[in-house]
Design an enzyme around this catalytic site. Structure first.
Site, short mmCIF file in Angstrom:
data_model
loop_
_atom_site.label_atom_id
_atom_site.label_comp_id
_atom_site.label_asym_id
_atom_site.label_seq_id
_atom_site.Cartn_x
_atom_site.Cartn_y
_atom_site.Cartn_z
N GLU A 116 1.02 -1.62 0.18
CA GLU A 116 -0.27 -0.40 0.11
C GLU A 116 0.96 1.10 -0.47
O GLU A 116 2.18 1.51 0.40
CB GLU A 116 -1.34 -0.08 1.52
CG GLU A 116 -1.67 -0.97 1.09
CD GLU A 116 -2.37 -1.34 2.64
OE1 GLU A 116 -2.05 -0.57 3.70
OE2 GLU A 116 -2.61 -2.76 3.27
N LYS A 118 2.27 4.84 1.75
CA LYS A 118 2.19 5.21 2.91
C LYS A 118 1.73 6.57 2.96
O LYS A 118 2.59 7.37 2.53
CB LYS A 118 3.63 5.32 3.56
CG LYS A 118 3.51 5.55 5.17
CD LYS A 118 4.47 4.75 6.14
CE LYS A 118 4.97 5.39 7.41
NZ LYS A 118 4.32 6.64 7.55
N ASP A 120 1.08 10.58 3.81
CA ASP A 120 1.42 10.91 4.69
C ASP A 120 0.44 12.72 4.89
O ASP A 120 0.42 13.35 4.31
CB ASP A 120 2.28 12.15 3.76
CG ASP A 120 3.58 12.57 5.20
OD1 ASP A 120 3.50 12.69 6.27
OD2 ASP A 120 4.39 13.00 4.59
N TYR A 227 -7.28 2.07 5.38
CA TYR A 227 -6.01 0.62 4.48
C TYR A 227 -6.29 -0.30 5.66
O TYR A 227 -5.54 -1.06 5.53
CB TYR A 227 -4.78 1.90 4.98
CG TYR A 227 -4.40 2.68 6.53
CD1 TYR A 227 -4.81 1.95 7.67
CD2 TYR A 227 -4.08 4.10 6.51
CE1 TYR A 227 -4.10 2.87 8.75
CE2 TYR A 227 -4.08 4.78 7.17
CZ TYR A 227 -4.07 4.02 9.01
OH TYR A 227 -3.08 4.95 10.06
N LYS A 337 10.16 3.74 4.36
CA LYS A 337 10.14 5.32 4.48
C LYS A 337 10.97 6.22 2.87
O LYS A 337 12.35 4.95 3.11
CB LYS A 337 10.72 5.62 5.96
CG LYS A 337 9.39 5.32 6.92
CD LYS A 337 8.56 6.67 7.33
CE LYS A 337 9.45 7.96 8.10
NZ LYS A 337 8.76 8.68 8.68
N CYS A 431 16.85 43.05 -17.88
CA CYS A 431 17.76 41.24 -18.04
C CYS A 431 19.72 41.73 -17.39
O CYS A 431 19.93 42.38 -17.76
CB CYS A 431 17.82 41.24 -19.54
SG CYS A 431 18.64 39.20 -20.00
N CYS A 434 21.69 41.12 -20.30
CA CYS A 434 21.75 41.81 -22.36
C CYS A 434 21.28 43.19 -21.90
O CYS A 434 22.11 44.08 -22.36
CB CYS A 434 21.16 41.46 -22.65
SG CYS A 434 19.56 40.83 -23.08
N CYS A 449 13.01 38.67 -20.82
CA CYS A 449 14.27 38.92 -21.78
C CYS A 449 13.40 39.01 -23.44
O CYS A 449 13.91 37.48 -24.17
CB CYS A 449 15.51 38.61 -21.78
SG CYS A 449 16.08 39.84 -22.91
N CYS A 454 20.33 37.68 -26.25
CA CYS A 454 20.96 37.30 -25.14
C CYS A 454 21.64 36.45 -25.11
O CYS A 454 21.44 35.50 -25.32
CB CYS A 454 19.47 37.77 -24.29
SG CYS A 454 20.05 37.52 -22.42
#
Ligand code: IVH
Length: 700
Positions: A116, A118, A120, A227, A337, A431, A434, A449, A454
């Site tokens: 399954e 896990k 969180d 579960y 884990k 920018c 450039c 930009c 550039c």
């Protein structure tokens, strides 16, 4: 009282319909009505209940939007304690778990396991008496939890009444999670209101469960996944908390009338109306357990909620009972884990990065920190609007996240740790590379930009063209590109193919001997004939990733047809959205881009067009490959489907002809089953392939 008969009947009917549609929507993922229609029914029910409070019922779906605020939580003793799981972090630890299980059961053969995800989030125990949800409790210290019943009633995937009510008491266990999308949305709203943002979906979910005002829980749009079971006492009318007998109905024990495997248990819970995530599987032994770890890991980034690992349980409930519990937890289950994906570090500065499409992205320069085994020093801050919304300042301690293969990102600041009141970073107007004035297209947050010459933009374009997913010119790395750009050896993509005329100049450079120049030129030569999809991807057009490029190559089949694509044509391609169609058609309309393609062709770049089908056995058929395929790779199989005149797709829909599922297949398989799409295993697929071609698939 005759006038009450009608509303009572209507209310019952509405409740049934709303619950049925909730089930279709949240559990089966197959909505049959629009949100508006649902809202209408819901409002009508609310109106009836307001006008006739005597018609309210405890299991009415209107209870899901939040009841009266509580002043504090009541304590609730779990009938069966909510234990924790042993963790493992390596294959070796999983194998020694398997050894312990075998020893405990006194068997030498393979043990059947159930895998399954896990989840969180926050765990919850739901007590149903005679089929009705009576009490919902947080885990607390595992023995006594907090009664959060009104809150739980607002969570999707928790039925207020079992589909097939059982006489007696049953504790259903599972996890409450917040979907990533809701997390993002809620944090945006909180930031806009000047409230502190949540650090992660887990704390937002478990904090959401512990709200005294269930309206606040409802706002968090939480989801539940079941579960397992706690106590099961199938005699009528038992109240929770009474006659606690410790040896009865432990998690995992076989109980008459209930399934005898963990897998059967999840199916049972699903039938009872609980959301059960489709990614679970029966595995014949430890070898598949080891493989499943990677299957789940590869899904991690694309799941809509967080997982922090996988859980493996002995599948047979009688074996679970035989193994029993240690002080820490069950001897029949173990969690694997994955490394944490979030951590804290200091934001040293905000740098500016000019990408290949000219978008200027703020990038966090971080105090180096380890996340999932990788040292992270840079993370994206997305855009300036996001910086403002999250209120990120230089010097802040920030939460950094690295989810799967995704670029690390700054989630937000830890306000408690802010020192002083540093100013917000200022959005640039020009920018950094450039000096061109930056532009922002209407309706977009990105700043760009506009100067296609550039230097930073050109370097990023060339780097992308040469990268592994595109033309894969191994010897043309970032360092070489930067050096060659400075020296004028490279100016744009076509100039790569003129390097062969500048051999002498290259040989004069440091660390560029005959051999390295030859290798570089050979790599460039080979890149002239890469598949069309890589060529399209290599062009570095905004929103066109490698998958998108594959779709386009499959659709247009030739470079010429691709060059001539119009917005109208692009928009009709199933996997191309309006935003991509518009960006791509604008790109194709630009003269300089068309000129570049012609120049590349003149220089001998001739991408290989997708194979013409060699047969039409799969004509009109769409295939989806899922799970960990043992006999061939997904890419090879998809290519073969193409060759045979069929189409390979990434997701299952009613237009899918076949789903080819390998071990560990999850949500796509479940969807196929729901939609009644034909499911094949790898062997059955191979049988459909003409024998002379099936050989091209063997040998994985
Ligand atoms: S079974 C007696 N299955 O992980 C064993 N737990 O570290 C009960 N969790 O507190 C747990 N996904 O909240 C189980 N598929 C899953 C799970 C799961 C998440 C959580 C659960 C538990 C914690 C243990």
């Amino acid at each position: 009282m005759l006038h009450l008969m009608e509303p009572a009947k209507r209310a019952a009917e509405l409740r049934r319909e709303i619950e049925r549609n909730n089930h279709l929507y949240y559990v089966l993922d197959q909505p049959q009505i629009s949100d508006t229609e649902w809202d209408r029914m819901f409002r009508e029910l609310q109106e009836i209940e307001t006008a006739h409070p005597e018609l309210r019922t405890p299991d009415s779906p209107t209870n899901r939007v939040g009841a009266k605020p509580l002043s504090k939580f009541e304590q609730h003793r779990h009938l069966v304690p909510m234990l924790s799981l042993d963790n493992s972090f390596s294959e070796a630890e999983l194998r020694s778990f398997d050894e312990r299980v075998k020893k405990g059961l006194g068997v030498t053969g393979d043990i059947e396991y159930h895998a399954e995800l896990k989840f969180d989030g926050g765990s919850i125990s739901l007590t149903y008496i005679d089929g009705l949800l009576e009490v919902a409790t947080t885990r607390g210290d595992g023995v006594v939890g907090e009664n959060v019943t009104p809150n739980a009633k607002t969570v999707r995937g928790i039925p207020l009444r079992l589909q097939k009510p059982l006489p007696g008491t049953i504790e259903v266990r599972g996890e409450v999670v917040m979907f990533k999308e809701h997390f993002k949305w809620i944090n945006e709203k909180r930031a806009a209101r000047g409230e502190q943002v949540f650090a992660n979906p887990r704390s937002a979910a478990s904090g959401g469960l512990r709200q005294l005002d269930s309206k606040l829980t409802a706002e968090r749009k939480l989801n539940f996944f079941a579960y397992g079971l706690g106590a099961v006492r199938l005699e009528r009318g038992t109240r929770p908390g009474s006659e606690v007998s410790t040896d009865e109905g432990h998690e995992g024990s076989p109980i008459e009338g209930l399934p005898n495997t963990q897998n059967g248990l999840l199916q049972f819970l699903k039938q009872q109306g609980f959301a059960v995530h489709p990614d679970h599987a029966v595995l014949p032994g430890i070898e598949d357990v080891v493989k499943y770890v990677e299957v789940a890991r590869s899904k991690r980034a694309s799941l809509p909620f967080l997982i922090d690992g996988a859980v493996f349980k002995v599948n047979r409930l009688d074996q679970q009972e035989e193994l029993g519990f240690s002080n820490r937890g069950p001897r029949w289950a173990i969690a694997f884990k994955y490394p944490a994906e979030q951590t804290f570090t200091k934001l040293n500065a905000v740098l500016l990065q000019v990408g290949r499409t000219g978008v200027v992205t703020p990038v966090a320069d971080l105090e180096p920190v380890q996340i999932s085994g990788v040292t992270v020093t840079r993370a994206t801050l997305h855009n300036w609007e996001d910086i403002g919304r999250k209120d990120v300042r230089v010097g802040d301690t920030v939460i950094v996240q690295r989810a799967g293969d995704v670029i690390p990102e700054v989630v937000g600041p830890v306000l408690d740790k802010r020192i002083g009141d540093p100013p917000l970073p200022v959005e640039p107007t020009h920018c950094p590379e450039c000096g061109a004035e930056l532009i922002r297209s209407p309706g977009e947050v990105a700043i760009k930009c506009p100067n296609r010459h550039c230097p930073a933009q050109v370097a990023a374009k060339l780097g992308h063209w040469a990268s592994r997913g595109a033309m894969d010119i191994e010897k043309l790395g970032w360092k070489t590109i930067e050096r060659f750009l400075e020296l004028g050896l490279l100016t744009d993509i076509p100039s790569i193919y003129r390097l062969k005329d500048r051999r002498q100049e290259m040989l004069e450079l440091d660390r560029m001997g005959d051999l390295s120049v030859d290798n570089l030129l050979q790599g460039i030569e080979e890149s002239k004939h890469k598949p069309l999809d890589r060529f399209i991807f290599g062009l570095g057009i905004r929103f066109i990733g490698d998958r998108g490029a594959q779709d386009l190559a499959r659709e247009f089949k030739s470079l010429q047809a691709f060059r001539e694509a119009t917005y109208e044509k692009l928009e009709k391609i199933p996997d191309v959205g309006p935003r991509t169609a518009s960006e791509l058609s604008l790109w194709l309309e630009e003269e300089a881009n068309q000129k570049m393609i012609s120049e590349l062709q003149e220089l001998g770049v001739k991408p290989v067009e997708p194979d013409k089908p060699v047969s039409d056995v799969f004509e009109g058929k769409t295939f989806v490959f899922t799970g960990s395929l043992d006999k061939f790779t997904r890419e090879d199989a998809e290519r073969l489907v193409d060759k045979l005149g069929g189409k390979a797709a990434g997701s299952v829909s009613k237009n899918t002809s076949y789903v080819v599922a390998g071990p560990g297949a999850g949500s796509k398989l479940a969807k196929a089953e729901q939609l009644g799409v034909h499911v094949l295993d790898e062997d059955a697929f191979l049988e459909m392939v003409p024998p002379e071609l099936s050989a091209t698939l063997q040998g994985k």
